[in-house]
Design a protein around this motif. Sequence first.
Motif, PDB file in Angstrom:
ATOM      1  N   LEU A 211       0.525  -0.950  -0.455  1.00 34.63           N
ATOM      2  CA  LEU A 211      -0.639  -0.200   0.011  1.00 34.63           C
ATOM      3  C   LEU A 211       1.121   1.603  -0.534  1.00 34.63           C
ATOM      4  CD1 LEU A 211      -2.456   1.774  -0.267  1.00 34.63           C
ATOM      5  CD2 LEU A 211      -2.805   1.297   2.858  1.00 34.63           C
ATOM      6  N   LYS A 212       1.599   1.574   0.861  1.00 39.75           N
ATOM      7  CA  LYS A 212       2.332   2.297   0.751  1.00 39.75           C
ATOM      8  C   LYS A 212       3.292   2.589  -0.213  1.00 39.75           C
ATOM      9  CE  LYS A 212       5.434   2.866   4.349  1.00 39.75           C
ATOM     10  NZ  LYS A 212       5.813   2.966   5.592  1.00 39.75           N
ATOM     11  N   LEU A 213       3.848   2.121  -1.127  1.00 41.64           N
ATOM     12  CA  LEU A 213       4.979   1.855  -2.395  1.00 41.64           C
ATOM     13  C   LEU A 213       3.525   2.333  -3.635  1.00 41.64           C
ATOM     14  CD1 LEU A 213       7.904   1.661  -4.430  1.00 41.64           C
ATOM     15  CD2 LEU A 213       6.542  -1.806  -4.778  1.00 41.64           C
ATOM     16  N   PHE A 214       2.446   1.452  -3.797  1.00 41.76           N
ATOM     17  CA  PHE A 214       1.149   2.587  -4.315  1.00 41.76           C
ATOM     18  C   PHE A 214       0.935   4.087  -4.269  1.00 41.76           C
ATOM     19  CE2 PHE A 214      -3.207   3.284  -5.574  1.00 41.76           C
ATOM     20  CZ  PHE A 214      -3.711   3.101  -6.616  1.00 41.76           C
ATOM     21  N   LEU A 215       0.455   3.984  -2.655  1.00 38.54           N
ATOM     22  CA  LEU A 215       0.590   5.587  -1.873  1.00 38.54           C
ATOM     23  C   LEU A 215       2.006   6.239  -2.647  1.00 38.54           C
ATOM     24  CD1 LEU A 215      -1.150   4.890   0.957  1.00 38.54           C
ATOM     25  CD2 LEU A 215      -2.091   5.404  -0.940  1.00 38.54           C
ATOM     26  N   MET A 216       2.946   5.726  -2.924  1.00 40.24           N
ATOM     27  CA  MET A 216       4.594   6.984  -3.145  1.00 40.24           C
ATOM     28  C   MET A 216       4.041   7.112  -4.571  1.00 40.24           C
ATOM     29  SD  MET A 216       6.604   5.221  -0.150  1.00 40.24           S
ATOM     30  CE  MET A 216       8.223   5.610  -1.353  1.00 40.24           C
ATOM     31  N   ILE A 217       4.150   6.318  -5.551  1.00 35.90           N
ATOM     32  CA  ILE A 217       4.349   5.406  -7.203  1.00 35.90           C
ATOM     33  C   ILE A 217       3.108   5.967  -8.336  1.00 35.90           C
ATOM     34  CG2 ILE A 217       4.988   4.002  -8.845  1.00 35.90           C
ATOM     35  CD1 ILE A 217       7.395   5.636  -7.058  1.00 35.90           C
ATOM     36  N   GLU A 218       2.026   5.516  -7.668  1.00 32.15           N
ATOM     37  CA  GLU A 218       0.618   6.023  -8.767  1.00 32.15           C
ATOM     38  C   GLU A 218       0.328   7.200  -8.562  1.00 32.15           C
ATOM     39  OE1 GLU A 218      -2.689   7.145  -9.769  1.00 32.15           O
ATOM     40  OE2 GLU A 218      -2.338   7.655  -8.027  1.00 32.15           O
ATOM     41  N   PRO A 219       0.599   8.830  -7.929  1.00 32.75           N
ATOM     42  CA  PRO A 219       0.573   9.785  -8.112  1.00 32.75           C
ATOM     43  C   PRO A 219       1.763  10.857  -9.154  1.00 32.75           C
ATOM     44  CG  PRO A 219       0.884   9.815  -5.574  1.00 32.75           C
ATOM     45  CD  PRO A 219       1.421   8.126  -6.322  1.00 32.75           C
ATOM     46  N   PHE A 220       2.544   9.623  -9.598  1.00 35.68           N
ATOM     47  CA  PHE A 220       3.251  10.261 -10.139  1.00 35.68           C
ATOM     48  C   PHE A 220       2.943   9.545 -11.914  1.00 35.68           C
ATOM     49  CE2 PHE A 220       6.905   9.978  -7.131  1.00 35.68           C
ATOM     50  CZ  PHE A 220       6.447  11.551  -7.511  1.00 35.68           C
ATOM     51  N   LEU A 221       2.327   8.405 -11.772  1.00 38.86           N
ATOM     52  CA  LEU A 221       1.655   7.941 -12.904  1.00 38.86           C
ATOM     53  C   LEU A 221      -0.293   8.501 -13.919  1.00 38.86           C
ATOM     54  CD1 LEU A 221       1.420   5.608 -15.601  1.00 38.86           C
ATOM     55  CD2 LEU A 221      -0.211   4.353 -13.690  1.00 38.86           C
ATOM     56  N   SER A 222      -0.685   9.402 -12.330  1.00 42.02           N
ATOM     57  CA  SER A 222      -1.795   9.356 -13.241  1.00 42.02           C
ATOM     58  C   SER A 222      -1.476  11.342 -12.775  1.00 42.02           C
ATOM     59  CB  SER A 222      -2.396   9.643 -11.237  1.00 42.02           C
ATOM     60  OG  SER A 222      -3.297   8.725 -11.021  1.00 42.02           O
ATOM     61  N   VAL A 223      -0.064  11.723 -12.525  1.00 44.23           N
ATOM     62  CA  VAL A 223       0.021  13.264 -13.081  1.00 44.23           C
ATOM     63  C   VAL A 223       0.241  13.194 -14.995  1.00 44.23           C
ATOM     64  CG1 VAL A 223       1.988  14.809 -12.764  1.00 44.23           C
ATOM     65  CG2 VAL A 223       0.883  13.695 -10.689  1.00 44.23           C
ATOM     66  N   LEU A 224       1.740  12.359 -14.933  1.00 43.59           N
ATOM     67  CA  LEU A 224       1.549  11.783 -16.441  1.00 43.59           C
ATOM     68  C   LEU A 224       0.426  12.101 -16.810  1.00 43.59           C
ATOM     69  CD1 LEU A 224       4.696   9.818 -15.755  1.00 43.59           C
ATOM     70  CD2 LEU A 224       4.698  12.599 -17.268  1.00 43.59           C
ATOM     71  N   LEU A 225      -0.844  10.746 -16.609  1.00 45.07           N
ATOM     72  CA  LEU A 225      -1.924  10.841 -16.970  1.00 45.07           C
ATOM     73  C   LEU A 225      -2.872  11.322 -17.376  1.00 45.07           C
ATOM     74  CD1 LEU A 225      -2.934   6.550 -16.294  1.00 45.07           C
ATOM     75  CD2 LEU A 225      -2.445   7.598 -19.171  1.00 45.07           C
ATOM     76  N   THR A 226      -3.592  12.226 -16.795  1.00 42.71           N
ATOM     77  CA  THR A 226      -4.395  13.735 -16.432  1.00 42.71           C
ATOM     78  C   THR A 226      -3.270  15.248 -17.532  1.00 42.71           C
ATOM     79  OG1 THR A 226      -4.453  13.009 -14.467  1.00 42.71           O
ATOM     80  CG2 THR A 226      -4.836  15.315 -14.563  1.00 42.71           C
ATOM     81  N   PHE A 227      -1.867  15.195 -17.326  1.00 43.23           N
ATOM     82  CA  PHE A 227      -1.645  16.640 -17.872  1.00 43.23           C
ATOM     83  C   PHE A 227      -0.926  15.726 -19.194  1.00 43.23           C
ATOM     84  CE2 PHE A 227      -2.087  17.385 -12.880  1.00 43.23           C
ATOM     85  CZ  PHE A 227      -3.163  18.311 -13.617  1.00 43.23           C
TER      86      PHE A 227
END
Length: 163
Positions: free
Chosen positions: A103-119
């Motif tokens: 869970l910790k790894l997911f919370l640390m890494i997922e936002p970077f993927l979302s930033v790339l996908l969003t913007f």
Amino acid sequence: MKLNGLILTLPNELKVLIGAFVIVLSIGFYTGLLFVGETSSANPNGIEEQYLGNENDEDAEVMHFKKSDQEMLTLVHNHILSMSIIFFLLGILVAITKLNKKLKLFLMIEPFLSVLLTFGGLYLLWCGHLWMKYIVMISGILMTLTFTLSAFIVLKQLLQNNK
């Protein structure tokens, strides 16, 4: 160095500083979401209108024009840089919480993927790939949920006493 649970052992002065940072960061993050809601109606078609314009819609309540090259590059550049810093700092704080490793790894890494996908998705939408509005919407929601959960966990653990 053992990081898991380190936040629980920090001195109170540091806990107060981290807590103040996460609260102010959250206010800024959610204010940005209010802006998104105001400008794009927080739905896929609203996102499309915000970046591609709606000048062909004679019934539109508010007229939007397609963003220029410079506007899009500025938006993508500024958001990817600032959001990566936000999620890097929040990720460091999540790293020192006492939490399940996956869970910790997911919370640390997922936002970077979302930033790339969003913007990146906004840029691709602007280039004419209309289906990207759905990816932008989903990744934006996931980014918000991840931010919220991360901030909550950090704040909750700051308030716990080391046992």
